[in-house]
Design a protein around this motif. Structure first.
Motif, short mmCIF file in Angstrom:
data_model
loop_
_atom_site.label_atom_id
_atom_site.label_comp_id
_atom_site.label_asym_id
_atom_site.label_seq_id
_atom_site.Cartn_x
_atom_site.Cartn_y
_atom_site.Cartn_z
N ASP A 108 0.52 -1.23 -0.12
CA ASP A 108 0.22 -0.24 0.09
C ASP A 108 0.99 1.68 -0.08
O ASP A 108 0.47 2.61 -0.72
CB ASP A 108 -0.60 0.11 1.10
CG ASP A 108 -1.51 -0.80 1.09
OD1 ASP A 108 -2.26 -2.34 0.07
OD2 ASP A 108 -2.35 -1.57 1.86
N LEU A 109 1.82 1.33 0.48
CA LEU A 109 3.39 2.37 0.64
C LEU A 109 2.99 2.54 -0.83
O LEU A 109 4.05 3.76 -0.74
CB LEU A 109 4.07 2.18 1.79
CG LEU A 109 4.85 2.98 2.04
CD1 LEU A 109 3.85 4.06 3.43
CD2 LEU A 109 6.06 2.68 3.26
N GLY A 110 3.53 1.68 -1.02
CA GLY A 110 4.52 1.86 -2.41
C GLY A 110 3.38 2.50 -3.40
O GLY A 110 3.74 3.44 -4.82
N SER A 111 2.10 1.68 -3.41
CA SER A 111 1.72 2.53 -4.26
C SER A 111 1.16 3.78 -4.38
O SER A 111 0.77 4.57 -5.03
CB SER A 111 -0.13 1.62 -3.95
OG SER A 111 0.31 0.47 -4.53
N GLN A 112 0.96 4.37 -2.71
CA GLN A 112 0.79 5.83 -2.46
C GLN A 112 2.01 6.50 -3.28
O GLN A 112 1.71 7.52 -3.17
CB GLN A 112 0.52 5.76 -1.45
CG GLN A 112 -0.90 4.71 -0.05
CD GLN A 112 -0.94 5.40 1.31
OE1 GLN A 112 0.35 5.96 1.89
NE2 GLN A 112 -2.03 4.84 1.95
N PHE A 113 2.79 6.49 -2.51
CA PHE A 113 4.60 6.89 -2.67
C PHE A 113 3.91 6.90 -4.72
O PHE A 113 4.18 8.58 -5.30
CB PHE A 113 5.39 6.25 -2.72
CG PHE A 113 6.28 6.91 -1.60
CD1 PHE A 113 5.76 7.82 -0.34
CD2 PHE A 113 6.28 5.80 -0.75
CE1 PHE A 113 6.12 8.25 0.77
CE2 PHE A 113 6.49 6.02 1.03
CZ PHE A 113 6.34 7.53 1.54
N THR A 114 3.89 6.20 -5.46
CA THR A 114 4.17 5.49 -6.51
C THR A 114 2.91 7.22 -7.48
O THR A 114 2.98 7.31 -8.27
CB THR A 114 3.12 4.49 -7.07
OG1 THR A 114 4.61 3.95 -6.69
CG2 THR A 114 3.11 4.84 -8.81
N GLU A 115 1.42 7.27 -6.73
CA GLU A 115 0.71 7.88 -6.95
C GLU A 115 0.50 9.33 -7.25
O GLU A 115 0.39 10.07 -7.17
CB GLU A 115 -0.71 7.95 -6.24
CG GLU A 115 -1.81 8.28 -6.73
CD GLU A 115 -3.50 7.91 -5.25
OE1 GLU A 115 -4.44 8.64 -5.79
OE2 GLU A 115 -3.03 7.54 -4.50
N ILE A 116 1.46 9.79 -5.70
CA ILE A 116 2.22 10.64 -5.78
C ILE A 116 3.66 10.86 -6.29
O ILE A 116 3.10 12.55 -6.79
CB ILE A 116 3.10 10.57 -4.38
CG1 ILE A 116 1.99 10.49 -2.95
CG2 ILE A 116 3.30 12.54 -3.85
CD1 ILE A 116 2.47 10.98 -1.83
N PHE A 117 3.62 10.81 -6.91
CA PHE A 117 5.42 10.81 -8.34
C PHE A 117 4.71 10.48 -9.88
O PHE A 117 4.67 11.89 -10.10
CB PHE A 117 5.50 9.68 -8.30
CG PHE A 117 7.00 9.19 -8.66
CD1 PHE A 117 8.12 10.37 -8.66
CD2 PHE A 117 6.70 9.31 -10.53
CE1 PHE A 117 9.49 10.92 -9.27
CE2 PHE A 117 8.35 9.75 -11.67
CZ PHE A 117 9.11 10.45 -10.51
N ILE A 118 3.63 10.15 -10.31
CA ILE A 118 2.81 10.41 -10.98
C ILE A 118 1.78 11.90 -10.70
O ILE A 118 0.81 11.73 -12.27
CB ILE A 118 2.42 8.49 -11.78
CG1 ILE A 118 1.24 8.59 -10.89
CG2 ILE A 118 3.48 8.34 -11.35
CD1 ILE A 118 0.23 7.28 -11.22
N LYS A 119 1.53 12.00 -9.97
CA LYS A 119 -0.05 13.10 -9.98
C LYS A 119 0.21 13.70 -10.44
O LYS A 119 0.22 14.64 -11.38
CB LYS A 119 -0.17 13.37 -8.27
CG LYS A 119 -1.22 14.77 -8.13
CD LYS A 119 -1.08 14.33 -6.82
CE LYS A 119 -2.70 15.34 -6.95
NZ LYS A 119 -2.66 16.30 -5.44
N GLN A 120 2.05 14.04 -10.59
CA GLN A 120 2.63 15.55 -11.89
C GLN A 120 2.82 14.52 -12.66
O GLN A 120 3.97 13.83 -12.95
CB GLN A 120 3.63 16.29 -11.34
CG GLN A 120 2.69 16.85 -9.88
CD GLN A 120 1.68 17.96 -10.38
OE1 GLN A 120 2.49 18.54 -11.77
NE2 GLN A 120 1.24 18.56 -9.13
N GLN A 121 2.06 14.55 -14.21
CA GLN A 121 2.59 13.96 -15.25
C GLN A 121 4.19 14.50 -15.71
O GLN A 121 4.84 13.14 -16.45
CB GLN A 121 2.04 13.81 -16.32
CG GLN A 121 0.63 13.93 -15.62
CD GLN A 121 -0.38 13.15 -17.43
OE1 GLN A 121 0.03 13.14 -18.47
NE2 GLN A 121 -1.64 12.84 -17.85
#
Length: 941
Positions: A108-121
């Motif tokens: 879940d942590l990895g998915s959350q950090f990934t979501e933060i990273f790709i929020k800015q395309q």
């Protein structure tokens, strides 16, 4: 480094310096430090803390790390540290030895950090641009980070890469990297990128991915390669599975031919490593992806033909018959061969010709059936053999006939030395192993699928049950075993044997009224079926009741009423009395409601988790779906409706017969029309040839007519004058033509004469120039140059003289020819003048005509005389030109002699000057020596 030591040393100084504070100080250092070395050291410290304190570093440092990627691209070291830190934050690969709950939290942590990273395309676009850097410390961490992002939130990252300019193309460059670590991780990245995304799969395929991946597999040793081969095969499956466009591109690019070396495993198969087994398993699966039954029929058929043409099918059959092959590879090979030959007549014929390397050789089909009915063989292998047999018979009436023929009395081997496919199927059908009963029944049902001829042929099969008893038919034996139920002790499922036999009987009787009549002829069959349907049994027996209801419904629907005791109406009355129509329909519905029915209807391959689940066949589910509705309608129909339906059927049969008759007539007429068309085309060609010949002949006739008419007009209207005037006119016409031709030739001679005159004038001027240059006395250098030029001009003059001579000769020949022609014309004219007679009443007219002719002849003679004078003048001019040329030649010879004399005089004068120069030099030298000696004597005195 001093800063890092202070921070890490201060961490243990007191409880106030927690990990979060240390990470915060490092983040501040990264954000505020102006020195690149300080920022680099801080990022390196964050990297070392990111694995243990993943959450803290991710929360506080992610924004600063992204900023470093944007601003410090010139320093590859700090970029590499930042990418490694982000990878540690996002990736879940390091969480292997922790508990399940913590593993879920880390995911879940990895998915959350990934979501933060790709929020800015822009972050993903920035990462793609960093992959263009060739530096290993930048490119490799970038590949790992992007792979981790795709694993965490694949669809979202795929969409960003898809809309990014040249995003996929940048990633394809990784396959061409000379560093194997980056290339291999690039393959893993493309695996994650192409998973379940058809658009990206097409782009990757058209970026030459197939060529590069197949090259890597070949370089790594094909099936003997390592895990890199496995990764490439998985990527190829991602690109091809359920993607018709890529499959067609793969076939059109001739990549199927490059798959053949994968399966050249050799004769000695003892060295089967685990990796080789995995690689070969994936290779076989890749072949199956191209010929899967779920693909469009056209694409599957073209791939099957290509595999046969390149020898891939032959190579698979070699593995199939080889010894020492692991069981799972053998099973997958059988499944692969099954789908390569399924529905392809050429491949099916080849498979029928394959023999096992035994003594004596046996057909591969027989060897496989022996494994299927052998209960000691693994379950998955027996399922694979059944699937192979089904695919061999799919849409293969020729193969169905060959299998059924092995059961007929005329083809059975009396010596018993060889075992046929039919004998193996009968042996499995009546063995004590329920799974063998089911497999043999289903295999035999596929030999009858959609083939009415073989259904009737199978009625001829007779079986010897025991010594002394008469043989019974195969149909009767099946119903006998069915009626015995659980009385015979069998290994395996209780209902499996009965279900298999009922499926065989339903397939056999459907669309075959003769088989229905044979079945109803046994008086025990109908009571057995009605008894089974009417009983209230447990849930396990409900399926058998449903199949019995289906078999009885088939006996009604395809009944031709040839047996008075078992007509349609009587059977329906029996169902209504003993079972009830509603109860019958309810029992019939048990089949489609069974949980294993839907599983079997999805795919043709019999893929079951255990032998107990092996209940339904895929093709049988199609039959149930087709007949369930029509049987229900047939049960509820009244006798009057049946009669009407029979009448309609008879009418339709008559109509079909008429239609078939007319179709045959139309077919025959089509053949006749085709022959007539060919004859018409042949006749058209002949007609065209004759037309051209006629046209030529008509034109020739017209020419002859014109000549005849011309002669007739020229001969005159009055034939009593013996054609004198017409002869004169004809002669006159001929003379006019000849005179015109002579004039043209004279004009040509005049033009040639003018050309020769101009050339002679040029030569005269040139000779004058030579004479003047000779008298003027040139110096030594000008004389040498002039001599060279003179020699060249003399050669040109000689060549031109030869040309002029040839022209004069040709002109003299032409003049002679003209003179002879003129002489002939004069002779004809004189002969004509002498032959003109004078007669009776028309003397005045003849005299006038004669005067006219004489006038014309005189004019012709005058013109001829003038031509003769011109020819004489031309000959004189030719003689003069020849004399001038001779004089030119003599002048040139004189000039050449004078030139030679001048050259000798120049040489002599030059020699005399050299002698004088030497003489005077010696004299001067002698004078200076004497003067010097005199001065020396004076000094001495």
């Amino acid at each position: 480094m001093n800063f890092l030591r202070g921070v890490m040393g201060g961490q243990s100084a007191g409880p106030q310096h927690t990990e979060a504070e240390t990470i915060q100080k490092l983040c501040d250092r990264v954000a505020s430090s102006t020195l690149l070395d300080d920022r680099r050291n801080a990022v390196r410290a964050l990297k070392s803390l990111s694995k243990k304190y993943r959450l803290e570093v991710g929360i506080q440092a992610m924004e600063h790390l992204i900023h470093v990627l944007q601003t410090d691209r010139s320093d590859s070291e700090i970029i590499g540290y930042a990418l490694d830190t982000l990878y540690n934050i996002i990736s879940n690969d390091e969480e292997e030895e922790v508990e399940e709950n913590s593993t879920r939290q880390s995911e879940d942590l990895g998915s959350q950090f990934t979501e933060i990273f790709i929020k800015q395309q822009e972050n993903v676009t920035l990462l793609l641009s960093l992959l263009e850097e060739f530096d290993f410390h930048v490119r490799w961490p970038g590949v790992k980070l992007l792979t981790s992002l795709l694993k965490q939130l694949g669809p979202q990252v795929q969409q960003i890469i898809l809309v990014s300019p040249m995003g996929v193309s940048r990633l394809m460059d990784l396959l061409a990297d000379s560093r194997e670590v980056i290339r291999n991780d690039g393959v893993l990245l493309l695996q994650a990128l192409t998973r379940s995304n058809g658009a990206i799969q097409k782009i990757v395929a058209f970026e030459n991915a197939f060529e590069r991946l197949l090259d890597i597999i070949t370089e790594e040793g094909n099936s003997d390669g390592g895990i890199v081969v496995e990764d490439c095969l998985i990527l190829l499956q991602n690109l091809l599975k359920n993607n018709n466009s890529n499959q067609n591109f793969f076939k059109e690019g001739s990549y199927i031919q490059r798959m053949k070396p994968w399966f050249e495993v050799g004769d000695e198969n003892s060295g089967w490593s685990a990796q080789k087994v995995t690689n070969l398993h994936l290779m076989l699966q890749l072949v199956r992806v191209l010929v899967s039954p779920t693909n469009p029929p056209g694409a599957t058929s073209s791939c099957q033909k290509a595999m046969f043409q390149c020898g891939l099918l032959q190579q698979l059959c070699t593995i199939l018959m080889a010894t020492g092959v692991p069981a799972d590879i053998l099973t997958e090979t059988i499944n692969t061969v099954s789908e390569v030959i399924r529905g392809c007549q050429v491949n099916q014929d080849y498979f029928a010709s394959v023999n096992a390397p035994s003594n004596p050789p046996r057909p591969a089909i027989v060897v496989l059936l022996m494994s299927m009915v052998n209960e000691r063989q693994p379950f998955v292998l027996r399922c694979a053999v059944l699937y192979c047999f089904q695919c061999f018979l799919y849409k293969n009436q020729k193969g169905q006939g060959e299998i059924v023929s092995t059961l007929l009395p005329s083809t059975i081997d009396a010596t018993g030395n060889s075992v046929s496919a039919g004998q193996l199927l009968c042996g499995g059908l009546f063995s004590t192993d329920s799974l063998s009963n089911w497999c043999a029944a289903v295999a035999l049902a596929h030999a009858l699928q959609e083939n009415a001829i073989q259904k009737e042929q199978l009625l001829r099969v007779q079986l010897a049950t025991s010594i002394g008893n008469p043989p019974v038919s195969l149909l009767q034996q099946c119903t006998n075993i069915l009626s015995q139920g659980d009385k015979i002790d069998r290994r395996g499922s209780k209902i499996q044997t009965r279900v298999g036999l009922l499926m065989l009987l339903c397939t056999w009787l459907s669309n075959c009224p003769i088989a229905v009549t044979h079945f109803l002829h046994n008086s025990a069959n109908v009571p057995f079926l009605t008894g089974q349907i009417a009983e209230n049994l447990g849930e396990e027996e409900q399926l058998v009741q449903g199949l019995c209801a289906l078999l009885l419904g088939i006996s009604i629907y395809f009944n031709d009423n040839s047996l008075e005791s078992c007509t349609k109406e009587k059977l329906k009355q029996l169902i209504e009395k003993r079972i009830g129509k509603e109860n019958f329909i309810e029992k019939l519905g048990f089949i489609s409601k069974h949980e294993l029915y839907s599983r079997a209807s999805q795919k043709p391959q019999p893929n079951f988790p255990s032998p107990e689940c092996m209940i339904f066949d895929h093709e049988f589910t199609k039959l149930v779906k087709e007949l369930e509705g029509v049987i229900t309608k047939a049960i509820y129909k009244s006798s009057e409706e049946d009669k009407k339906e029979e009448e309609v059927k008879k009418t339709l049969e008559q109509h079909d017969n008429i239609v078939s008759h007319y179709k045959n007539m139309i077919r025959e007429q089509d053949l006749q029309l085709e022959e007539l068309r060919q004859q018409v085309s042949t006749l058209k060609c002949q007609n065209e040839q004759l037309q051209t010949a006629v046209t030529q002949q008509v034109s020739q006739i017209q020419q002859h007519k014109d000549q005849y008419n011309l002669l007739k007009v020229q001969l005159g209207k009055d034939n009593q004058h013996q054609g004198s005037y017409s002869d004169g006119a004809q002669m006159n016409g001929i003379q006019l033509e000849e005179i015109g031709r002579l004039r043209e030739e004279i004009e040509e001679l005049k033009s040639n004469q003018e050309l020769l005159q101009s050339q002679l004038s040029e030569k005269d001027s040139f000779i004058k120039t030579l004479k003047s240059s000779q008298t003027s006395g040139m110096n030594e250098q000008s004389l040498a140059t002039a001599s060279a030029r003179d020699s060249e001009q003399v050669a040109e003059l000689k060549q031109e003289l030869a040309t002029l001579k040839s022209q004069l000769n040709s002109q003299s020949v032409e003049i002679t020819k003209l003179q002879t022609e003129k002489q002939e014309l004069l002779q004809k004219t004189e002969a004509f003048a002498e032959s003109v007679p004078l007669q009776g009443a028309s003397e005045t007219v003849i005299a006038a005509e004669t005067t006219d002719v004489e006038g014309r002849l005189s004019a012709l003679l005058q013109e001829t005389k003038e031509l003769k004078n011109e020819i004489k003048a031309l000959s004189e001019e030719r003689t003069a030109i020849k004399e001038q040329l001779d004089s030119c030649n003599s002048t040139v010879a004189i000039l050449q002699n004078e030139k030679d004399k001048l050259e000798l005089e120049i040489t002599d004068s030059k020699k005399e000057q050299d002698d004088l120069l030497v003489f005077w030099l010696n004299k001067i030298r002698k004078y200076f020596i004497e003067e010097k000696n005199s001065r020396i004597l004076v000094i001495q005195l």
